[in-house]
Design a protein around this motif. Structure first.
Motif, mmCIF file in Angstrom:
data_model
loop_
_atom_site.group_PDB
_atom_site.id
_atom_site.type_symbol
_atom_site.label_atom_id
_atom_site.label_comp_id
_atom_site.label_asym_id
_atom_site.label_seq_id
_atom_site.Cartn_x
_atom_site.Cartn_y
_atom_site.Cartn_z
ATOM 1 N N VAL A 223 -5.524 10.937 -5.807
ATOM 2 C CA VAL A 223 -5.815 11.873 -6.768
ATOM 3 C C VAL A 223 -5.661 11.374 -8.614
ATOM 4 O O VAL A 223 -6.143 10.826 -9.289
ATOM 5 N N VAL A 224 -4.136 10.905 -8.589
ATOM 6 C CA VAL A 224 -4.341 10.309 -9.690
ATOM 7 C C VAL A 224 -4.737 9.898 -10.259
ATOM 8 O O VAL A 224 -5.432 9.268 -11.145
ATOM 9 N N LEU A 225 -4.191 8.651 -9.264
ATOM 10 C CA LEU A 225 -5.083 6.656 -10.000
ATOM 11 C C LEU A 225 -6.758 7.449 -10.185
ATOM 12 O O LEU A 225 -6.999 6.186 -11.043
ATOM 13 N N GLY A 226 -6.814 7.609 -9.308
ATOM 14 C CA GLY A 226 -8.843 8.384 -9.018
ATOM 15 C C GLY A 226 -9.035 8.760 -10.810
ATOM 16 O O GLY A 226 -10.196 8.302 -11.182
ATOM 17 N N MET A 227 -8.018 9.649 -10.670
ATOM 18 C CA MET A 227 -8.134 10.232 -12.024
ATOM 19 C C MET A 227 -8.117 9.384 -13.063
ATOM 20 O O MET A 227 -9.221 8.933 -14.845
#
Lengths: 521, 111, 119
Positions: A223-227
């Motif tokens: 989720v963090v890297l996708g964000m």
């Protein structure tokens, strides 16, 4: 051992060290005069580019390369900081270097009239350093450190036009979102260390068991890297900051965004590579679940990105939203590649996604350069206030048309080559996905035709009767990107054979990545 | 040699350009049969607005935001929702992040 | 039970920080929230390195009779925490300076009013 071997052996460290040193020497060098500063910047990049080049030729020929900080060999792999460079990392590093060169050349004219340029170039070099670091590192904590450096440097660059309130606002939103994201990455790293007592990616990947904590880690990192890569609905910082940063640096900020996308690939394919086929409840394998999660988010990204781009009136913000859609295409390809792991079309999808990464950087980059040139000449952001620039800015118009055709995937430009691979392979997974992707591509054409009409066609407004062509260094930068795009468009298979296939193979063959560090897997 | 294989199809830019070039030649040949009645700087080149005078450039200019009026109006429900979603509030950005995080925790945690 | 208290504290701090970021309107309070999350994560890292009865991991001045390396607390999380604190200071300084400049331009610190960039 001849000199070239020594240079290759030391190059992973030098690729980070040279721009870092250059960044902190920049304020000193800037005191002499602006020409020396520009030449110094170019020199630093040339040197870095040279090392990336020789490292690339070696990695592509001989497989992954290891660099251990502070020791000759790997007695205890857990406690050393490693740089592990495989074909995927070096592919990303090459993209970053291309973007960096273009940014620098473009900045010469674009930022000429601003003050505080010593800080500007320092930040640019820092951002390049951190992006390269994220791509080359083999240590997950190191990845976090470079992620934070890139977050700080890009935030400062977004706020560079500090006299505008909106730039500050965009920078603040960016730093809130990425600081929280980075802290969650650190939390995930802590969880990993707690379980396996190791921090480097290969060792972790080797011992990863897919316990309950590993599920939490996977979600946090994804989720963090996708964000940070700009997945909808966590994309809102992206148009804000792309739209308000000086267009000359948007390219390298995009490079940092793509490095986050690379992080997603690294986490899924390498860190969780061994456990991807674990079956879970209802006998669904992990790769299918992760793949379909990514595909869902990607399709939403494509639709929302294009739909929002259609109603924008700010030129750069509009390109920011279409960048969100382009990121969606990459995630769609990667998601399809993961969901169908093992089938032949999964490999095609992966190759399409990786080629699209390069094409996205070039296409969106060229459009930002054109937007920057238009802003430089007219000092207007809104599309409503500009009209009929084609009469006086012939070259810029031509470059915009090339960028337009490439970004919507018109043959024979580069965007088509990668989108072709994506459509064809995703179609075999599920036809609806492919249809949605093609329809959104057409909508994207509508978006950019609107821009083309508004900016370059239309009646000649009296305010722009005497505008001139953009300065030469900006034209040169745009010309280089356009030439690269046409080359990739005409000979896509050369690029795929030379760079994309090895990169895709490196991702799929995670045992090799692990084996380079752990040995005898 | 220069064709890109996707497993189910292929794409060859060189061939495509060649075909496009032939099509262009054909088109150019057909164009040669047309009449050459165009005369520069006569009334023939002026815009005809039912006999009304042509207004100035600013008044004639269709603004970019009005271009897809029909499309955006017919998709009004979608666009109102999308606009509502993009609040521009920094807390909401983080809220979306937390929502997605929670959602994926639920999916991957349960599975 | 007692050994779980640090972890409970970590989770509580992260949630308090998230609460501040999500539901407080003042920009300074949002910044404080991020700082609290960071402290929570740092506390988590430090807790990981703890060993019961362990000594400071300084190899050259180990007290006599310590078993090496089992008798030392883990040095790696401490190094991580130090790095993380340094980065945190940089981010905090940058955020506060941005807040200062935003206040000058917008005349408010209410996050709901600082949204010229939307839609």
């Amino acid at each position: 051992m001849n000199i070239i071997d020594v240079l290759i052996e030391q190059s992973p460290a030098l690729i980070i060290a040279i721009p870092l040193l250059g960044a902190f020497l920049m304020p000193l060098v800037s005191r002499i005069n602006s020409t020396v500063r520009n030449i110094f910047g170019l020199l630093v990049l040339c040197l870095t580019g040279f090392f990336v080049g020789i490292l690339a030729s070696d990695v592509l020929a001989n497989g992954p390369r290891l660099y251990i900080f502070g020791a000759k060999d790997l007695a205890v792999p857990m406690v050393r900081i490693l740089f592990e460079v495989d074909s995927m990392s070096i592919f990303m590093a090459l993209i970053t270097m291309v973007l960096a060169f273009i940014t620098l050349i473009y900045s010469w004219s674009f930022m000429k009239d601003h003050d505080g340029l010593d800080k500007y170039y320092t930040l640019v070099l820092l951002l390049i350093t951190s992006t390269l670091g994220m791509e080359l590192t083999g240590d997950i904590f190191n990845f976090f450190v470079f992620l934070e450096i890139s977050c700080i440097a890009s935030c400062a660059l977004i706020a560079f036009w500090i006299s505008e309130g909106e730039a500050l606002e965009a920078a603040f939103k960016y730093i809130v979102v990425s600081a929280i994201g980075a802290l969650f990455v650190l939390f995930a790293i802590g969880l990993l260390y707690a379980q396996y007592n190791a921090l480097n990616i290969a060792t972790l990947a080797n011992v990863l068991k897919y316990t309950f904590l590993d599920k939490i880690i996977l979600v946090l990192l994804l989720v963090v890297l996708g964000m940070k890569a700009g997945l909808v609905p966590m994309h809102m910082w992206l148009p804000d900051s792309y739209g308000r940063a000086p267009p000359s640096v948007t390219l390298i900020i995009m490079g940092a965004t793509l490095a986050s996308f690379y992080g997603v690939l690294r986490v899924i394919f390498t860190l969780y590579g061994n456990v991807l086929s674990t079956t879970m409840r209802f006998s669904i394998p992990l790769n299918v679940l992760v793949g379909w999660i990514l595909i869902t988010l990607a399709i939403i990204s494509i639709i929302v990105g294009v739909a929002m781009a259609l109603v924008q009136s700010d030129f750069m913000r509009l390109i920011g939203f279409s960048a969100v859609a382009e990121v969606g295409y990459m995630f769609l390809a990667i998601g399809a590649g993961i969901a169908a792991l093992g089938t032949p079309y999964a490999t095609t999808a992966l190759q399409g996604g990786i080629l699209h990464l390069l094409n996205d950087a070039l296409d969106i980059g060229l459009l930002f350069l054109v937007a920057g040139a238009v802003y430089y000449i007219t000092k207007k952001r809104s599309l409503d206030d500009i009209s009929g620039l084609a009469r006086n800015m012939k070259y810029t118009t031509v470059f915009f048309v090339i960028g337009l055709l490439a970004v919507v995937g018109m043959p024979p430009l580069n965007g088509f080559a990668s989108k072709f691979l994506i459509y064809e392979s995703v179609y075999q997974l599920n036809p609806i996905l492919s249809i949605v992707a093609i329809l959104c591509s057409i909508l994207m054409l509508a978006v950019f035709v609107k821009v083309f009409y508004a900016v370059f066609m239309g009646p000649e407004l009296p305010a722009f009767k005497n505008v001139t062509e953009a300065p030469r260094s900006m034209l040169l930068a745009m010309g280089v990107v356009a030439a690269l795009m046409i080359f990739i468009g005409l000979f896509p298979n050369l690029v795929i054979d030379a760079l994309v296939k090895p990169a895709a193979d490196a991702l799929l063959n995670h045992a090799q990545y692990i084996g380079t560090v752990v040995g005898g897997v | 040699m220069f064709s890109l294989e996707s497993g189910s199809g292929f794409w060859n830019p060189i061939l495509w350009i060649f075909i496009f070039f032939i099509a262009f030649l054909l088109f150019y040949g057909i164009r040669g049969f047309g009449k050459s009645a165009y005369k520069k700087d006569t009334d023939q080149t002026k815009a005809f607005l039912s006999g009304n005078e042509e207004s100035s450039a600013e008044e004639m200019h269709v603004k970019a935001s009005n271009l897809y009026w029909g499309f955006t109006t017919s998709m009004k429900t979608v666009y109102t929702e999308l606009r509502k979603m993009h609040t521009g509030n920094a807390s909401d950005y983080v809220l979306w992040f937390v929502i997605i995080l929670a959602f994926l925790f639920l999916i991957i945690g349960v599975m | 039970m007692i050994e779980y208290i640090p972890f409970i504290a970590v989770v509580t701090m992260i949630f308090i920080g998230l609460y501040a970021v999500l539901f407080r309107r003042n920009l300074i309070k949002i910044v404080i929230g991020i700082s609290i999350i960071e402290s929570g994560v740092n506390l988590f890292l430090i807790t990981l390195g703890y060993r019961e009865g362990g000594v400071a991991p300084i190899f050259t001045s180990l007290p006599p009779g310590t078993t090496y390396p089992a008798g030392m607390v883990l040095p790696v999380p401490q190094a991580l925490t130090l790095t993380s604190i340094v980065i945190g200071v940089a981010v905090l300084a940058l955020m506060l300076s941005l807040v200062m400049h935003i206040y000058r331009k917008y005349g408010t610190l209410d996050v709901r009013k600082i949204r010229r960039l939307k839609e």
